[in-house]
Every structure is written in C-alpha cells, then in structure tokens.
Write an enzyme that holds these catalytic residues in place. Structure first.
Site, short mmCIF file in Angstrom:
data_model
loop_
_atom_site.label_atom_id
_atom_site.label_comp_id
_atom_site.label_asym_id
_atom_site.label_seq_id
_atom_site.Cartn_x
_atom_site.Cartn_y
_atom_site.Cartn_z
N ALA A 128 15.68 -6.33 5.96
CA ALA A 128 16.18 -7.33 6.91
C ALA A 128 16.94 -6.64 8.02
O ALA A 128 17.24 -5.45 7.95
CB ALA A 128 17.09 -8.33 6.18
N VAL A 130 20.34 -7.46 10.91
CA VAL A 130 21.53 -8.30 11.07
C VAL A 130 21.87 -8.44 12.55
O VAL A 130 21.93 -7.45 13.28
CB VAL A 130 22.71 -7.70 10.30
CG1 VAL A 130 23.96 -8.54 10.50
CG2 VAL A 130 22.39 -7.57 8.82
N ASP A 281 26.12 -2.29 -5.43
CA ASP A 281 25.65 -1.52 -4.27
C ASP A 281 26.81 -1.29 -3.30
O ASP A 281 26.68 -1.51 -2.10
CB ASP A 281 24.50 -2.26 -3.58
CG ASP A 281 23.74 -1.38 -2.60
OD1 ASP A 281 23.77 -0.14 -2.77
OD2 ASP A 281 23.12 -1.92 -1.68
#
Length: 434
Positions: A128, A130, A281
């Site tokens: 993705a 941002v 993560d």
C-alpha cells in the site's frame, strides 16, 4: 472469493500474472542457469538477477526480498545484502489510480470525501501507499490505500510460490530438510495478514483497549476513522514526531531518550504478558516519539497472540539466553511446545550446549561495546529451533514473531542503552497484571 465477478477477475488476473511471472523468471533464470553451468557460480551476480526479477514482479516478490534481507541466518550473505534494496521505498502508484481506488471503496468523489488530499505520497510500500489528507471536519489524517489488484496478485503469487516450493523439494531433497516449506508458510501467513485493513483497524483498537484498561498514558495509537475506511482503504489520525531510533531527533521532544526506549519496552512486554497480544512489526518506522512526548505505536498489519503457557516458556527461554544457561533455554522450549511429547529437557539442553559458545562470544563482544552482530544471533536462534524440532518439539509460529521483534528491540537497546541485556532482563520490563 467475495463474488462471481471477483472469481472471474481472479481467473483473468491469475492467467495474466502467471504469464508475466513466467516471462520475467524465464528471462532471468536463463542467465542464472548459464552462470551455474559454468561451475563455481558468482552468487553476487545471481542475487542481482533475482533482485531485479523481484523488483519487476512487484508486491509479493518485493516482500519476499525483504524477508530474505531480514533473515541472514537462513540465506547466503550475497542474497541478504542484495535484497537490502527491497527494503527501500518502491515505485509509487500513480495518483489517478489512488484516486480511483479511494473513490470506488468509499463511494464518492475525493473532493466530497476529504477537504484536501495530498497527491504526493508520504510513503510507498509493496502492499500500500500512504497519503496525507484533511477531513471535512479539519482533522489531519493519513490514508493508507492498497495498490490496485494487490490482493489478486498476492493470491496468484502464493499459488506460484507454493508450487515452486513443492517442485524444489522433489528435485532437490535437501530443501525439504532446510525448512523451506515452513519458511514459505510463515511468509504466506504474515503477508496475507497485511491486506485486510478492517482487521488492522481491529488490531489498533485492541491495543488501544489494553492501554485504556492498564491506565497507560505514556503511549498512544492513531484513531481510526471508520466512515472513511474499508478492507482496502484505512484512514487514521496523523501522528507528528520522529522514529524512536533517531536519537538526535528524539532530543527535540525529550531530554531522556533512554527512558523513552525503556517505556516502550515496558508497554510492549506488558501487553504481551497481561493481554497475550503484541505488535509484531515494531521496526524503526512503526515506533515514534510524538511532539507531546508520548510514544506512538503505528502500523498494526502484523500482530501476534500467545497463551500464558507460551509466555512462561518465553521468559524461561530469554532468561536462559541472557545468562548462557542451556538448561533454562531447553525448559523454555519444552514449556512452549504444543504437542506434550514428553521431551527430555536434560538431553535437549546437552544438544543446545553446542550453540552456546557462539552465543557467549556475541555477548562478550557486546560488553566490550563492539558492533552488535545481528546475523550471528539470527543464525544461533535458527540453530536452536532446528535442534528443538529434531528432538520432537513443535515450536509455535508466534515464537518466530517474538524472536524477530526482540531482535529489533535489542538493536535499539545496544545503540541507546548498551548496559541493558534485553534477553536477561526481559522480565524487568513487565509491569503488574491488569
């Protein structure tokens, strides 16, 4: 599949993707096979060819490159070093495609959904990218938008990689012993977690609920704006601050960077101990100190959940690592085992003893303020896992996530607070049960 149209789309997309992958790999593999045929192959050149193929194929393969880059104990150094390039930002999606995705997902024109929406992305990754935006109410947000067709691409690529893994194990039986299938399954599980933004929103709010329950005011997570979010678009409060690894930047907002790190460790370990839930993560970009001095946890695409049994085993394991006691490490691994197979901890400890000389040398160098050799620690962890599995233990998937995360934290600790031995002292970062 969600609908008949998605099944049709998947079939067409899958066929095109297989054709594209075959073309790219056949082009690169021809060169690789030529190099191999000459004998004494140049692994640096082969690694470059693979990395170029991964970059050309996009999302899944860039993620695979990142996986190789972060696992120096599992892959030859030439491949690990070359795949570091996959950790950098990838080519951004054109804004018209981002606009189209957001409008399709949220059901309206971009101008009616947001007061403003920045065309240049703040970050672009394999899954993705941002963008900064401002809501109609004037709130600063970030909008995480999946790359077009990434979910279909991932499904196809996973089928291709799964098939390749099986073929490799048939034609080269040594791959079966190397744990290649288990590595692929781990890779597949983690990457598929990242493409469901509804689940990521739930993960954010689960961590927030823990912070509220624990009356924890030192940390925050971004607020999720559900009216502007779907499975493929996630709109969140925008955080302003610096990564926790930026010691110079940290001093803009705190005069005690060491305490900030200690607070972050307390919060992470305590959520693990008290809630059985952890952010899996927390790399440099996902842990920030904000302008108000609080700690910001972001990007909850990958999380882990553990049982009290695994927690108890982890504490024994880490304490054993920290003090160099293979008996404690063995007890920890047995405690974490999900099979109740009656493994003898004494015998296991004896076999584990073979890797402890290496581990001891790592910590001797740490106390002498030498460079932290993360690749050596990674390799030692892998050797321990191999020994445990050879002795009939079934180590839970969460163990790998936990070890990876603790190694990330250990890297921060060694640069900012080298007097702390994270493995030995992990229990000290747990605050009382909520």
């Amino acid at each position: 599949m969600d609908s008949f149209s998605e099944i049709v789309s998947f079939g067409l997309h899958s066929s095109l993707r297989v054709a594209h992958s075959s073309f790219v790999f056949s082009t690169k593999l021809l060169g690789i096979l030529t190099k191999l045929a000459k004998g004494e192959p140049n692994h640096r050149e082969i690694a470059i060819s693979l990395r170029e193929a991964f970059s050309s194929l996009g999302a899944t393969y860039i993620k695979l490159g990142q996986f190789i880059a972060s696992a120096p104990s599992l892959f030859p150094i030439e491949y690990v070093e070359e795949m570091q390039a996959c950790l950098d930002s990838v080519r951004p999606v054109q804004f018209r495609d981002i606009r189209s995705s957001v409008e399709r997902e949220l059901g309206g024109k971009l101008e009616t959904l947001f007061h403003s929406f920045e065309e240049t992305p703040l970050a672009s990754a394999s899954i993705a990218q941002v963008h900064a935006a401002v809501t109609k109410e004037g709130l600063d947000v970030v909008v995480k938008v999946q790359r077009p067709d990434v979910h279909l691409t991932l499904k196809t690529d996973m089928q291709i990689l799964g098939l390749l893994t099986k073929v490799l194990e048939v034609i080269a039986p040594e791959f079966k012993k190397s744990g290649l299938t288990a590595m692929f399954q781990e890779f597949q599980t983690s990457i598929l977690q990242e493409i469901d933004f509804i689940q990521e929103a739930k993960n954010i709010e689960e961590f927030e609920a823990y912070l509220l329950k624990a009356k924890e005011t030192r940390a925050r997570v971004p607020r999720v704006y559900h009216a502007l979010s779907t499975k493929k678009v996630l709109t969140m409060e925008r955080f302003y601050g610096v990564p926790i690894t930026d010691e110079k930047g940290l001093r803009q907002f705190t005069d005690n960077p060491r305490k900030v790190l200690s607070d972050a460790l307390e919060i992470w370990f305590s959520s693990l101990s008290n809630q059985g839930f952890f952010h899996a993560d927390v790399h440099a970009g996902n842990l920030m100190i904000l302008k108000d001095g609080s700690i910001g946890f972001i990007d909850f695409g990958i999380v882990g959940r553990i049982s009290p049994k695994i927690w108890r085993g982890l504490m024994l394991f880490t304490q054993g690592i920290g003090i160099g006691d293979p008996t404690l490490v063995a007890k920890g691994l047995v405690e974490m085992d999900s099979t109740d197979s009656g493994v003898n901890p004494t015998l296991l400890a004896k076999e584990l003893d073979s890797v402890f000389n290496e581990l001891e040398s790592v910590y001797v160098h740490l106390t002498e303020n030498e460079m932290f050799d993360e690749s050596k620690v990674n390799r030692i962890m892998f050797e321990m896992k191999e020994i445990a599995e050879k002795n009939g233990l079934k180590i839970p998937r969460e163990f790998a996530l936990l070890m990876k995360q603790m190694l990330y934290f250990d890297r921060y600790v060694k640069s900012m607070a080298p007097e702390i031995n994270l493995f030995r002292d992990s229990q000290n970062f747990v605050i009382g049960k909520t």
